[in-house]
Design a protein around this motif. Structure first.
Motif, short mmCIF file in Angstrom:
data_model
loop_
_atom_site.label_atom_id
_atom_site.label_comp_id
_atom_site.label_asym_id
_atom_site.label_seq_id
_atom_site.Cartn_x
_atom_site.Cartn_y
_atom_site.Cartn_z
N LYS A 279 16.48 86.90 80.30
CA LYS A 279 16.76 88.01 79.39
C LYS A 279 18.17 87.93 78.81
N ASN A 280 19.07 87.32 79.58
CA ASN A 280 20.46 87.23 79.14
C ASN A 280 21.03 85.88 79.60
N HIS A 281 21.16 84.95 78.67
CA HIS A 281 21.58 83.59 79.03
C HIS A 281 23.03 83.52 79.51
N LEU A 282 23.77 84.61 79.33
CA LEU A 282 25.14 84.66 79.84
C LEU A 282 25.19 85.16 81.28
N TYR A 283 24.06 85.61 81.80
CA TYR A 283 24.01 86.10 83.18
C TYR A 283 24.21 84.94 84.16
N THR A 284 25.02 85.16 85.17
CA THR A 284 25.28 84.13 86.19
C THR A 284 24.62 84.53 87.50
N ILE A 285 23.79 83.64 88.01
CA ILE A 285 23.14 83.89 89.31
C ILE A 285 24.15 83.61 90.42
N ASN A 286 24.34 84.58 91.27
CA ASN A 286 25.21 84.40 92.43
C ASN A 286 24.41 83.86 93.60
N ASN A 287 24.98 82.91 94.33
CA ASN A 287 24.31 82.40 95.52
C ASN A 287 24.03 83.55 96.50
N GLN A 288 22.88 83.51 97.12
CA GLN A 288 22.51 84.56 98.09
C GLN A 288 22.09 83.93 99.41
N THR A 289 22.47 84.57 100.50
CA THR A 289 22.07 84.12 101.83
C THR A 289 20.97 85.04 102.34
N ILE A 290 19.85 84.44 102.72
CA ILE A 290 18.69 85.20 103.17
C ILE A 290 18.76 85.44 104.67
N GLU A 291 18.30 86.61 105.09
CA GLU A 291 18.32 86.97 106.51
C GLU A 291 17.24 86.21 107.29
N TYR A 292 17.42 86.18 108.60
CA TYR A 292 16.42 85.59 109.49
C TYR A 292 16.29 86.46 110.73
#
Length: 313
Positions: A279-292
């Protein structure tokens, strides 16, 4: 006349809404190894739930084991020919994967899941993590937690005992990090560590170890299946396993300690994040750590654990 003007405006508004709803959905290709395996059930459930909310169309590629970067590249180019808009990808094993994925990312948005890609500098052979966005568990912490659990359930005394390690999916960040976490806990315990034991008939025939630590769901299912057939075995098994089958082996006391990741959360956040980029090519995905979750037989029927395991169905 005024009524006709109002009706005309209302008609134009309705037509606008109709065509707005008929905008084609963005198409996102999902490429993970052995995509039909039960270990992906929770991940796929999260993906599909979020895709409905974000109004994106998922193309889940039917794959077997992806051996290297070239195999993964072929799968990706098949989907580029299919006019997809973005990719959610599990990085293939090998040192060439990161360069290939960077090449694709120039053309389409991409998000890595489940494991990161490694790159090896030619001059000093030091691994460097990918700069591609990634949503993944903390594999070092999972290995560390698994080894700590082994110690605590054996009165912190395994001196003179043997610990076998089965890596499973190799040459990725997850294996290296799991191994490092385990070694950081067990290095001063006086135990003997046997690395990368084979999951074959020879495992039954080899000199038995006191403990087995397994890093991969498919490997853990296979190992637990072998030991479930043994009438008597003193080997205690600890592992990372993201399937209901692993939970069954835990309930049957074949597995002593099990780590299961929040695959649903990984899938859900992946679809939401990639939709924001579309939707927004300027959006930056931040790395995420998934729970366990660290599970034992006595935990299975606790309400919060049952709620978590429901995502695996």
């Amino acid at each position: 006349m005024l009524a006709e003007i109002c009706l005309g405006i209302l008609l134009l508004f309705c037509v606008h809404l109709i065509f707005e709803d008929e905008k084609p959905q963005k198409r996102v290709a999902v490429i993970v190894e052995k995509s039909g395996d039960e270990k992906w059930n929770s991940f796929m459930n999260g993906l599909k739930q979020a895709a409905g909310i974000a109004n994106i169309h998922l193309i889940i590629c039917n794959t077997d084991e992806i051996e290297n970067a070239d195999e993964e590249k072929n799968l990706i180019y098949d989907q580029l020919d299919n006019q997809v808009d973005a990719f959610i990808v599990q990085a293939a094993p090998g040192r060439d994967t990161i360069d290939m994925l960077r090449e694709i990312r120039v053309q389409k948005p991409m998000l890595l899941v489940a494991n990161d890609a490694l790159r090896e500098k030619e001059e000093d052979h030091i691994s460097k993590y990918s700069d591609l966005p990634v949503i993944t568990p903390d594999y070092y912490r999972m290995g560390y937690t698994l080894a700590q659990d082994l110690l605590s359930r054996n009165q912190n005394n395994i001196q003179g005992k043997t610990v076998g390690i089965i890596s499973g999916f190799k040459k990725t960040d997850c294996t290296d990090k799991c191994m490092q976490g385990v070694l950081d806990v067990l290095s001063d315990t006086g135990c003997e560590i046997q690395f990368d034991m084979n999951i074959t008939q020879r495992l039954k025939e080899q000199q038995p170890v006191d403990y087995l630590i397994v890093f991969d769901t498919s490997a853990l299912e296979q190992v637990a299946g072998m030991y479930a057939q043994k009438k008597e075995s003193d080997t205690k098994i600890y592992g990372i396993g993201n399937s209901i089958k692993c939970v069954y082996y835990l309930d049957d006391s074949v597995i002593d300690g099990l780590i299961a990741i929040d695959g649903y959360g990984m899938g859900y956040h992946s679809a939401i994040e990639i939709s924001k980029v579309l939707k927004n090519h300027l959006y930056t995905i931040n790395n995420q750590t998934i729970e366990y979750h660290l599970l034992h037989k006595e935990d299975i029927f606790r309400e919060e654990v049952q709620h978590f395991l429901h995502t695996y169905d």
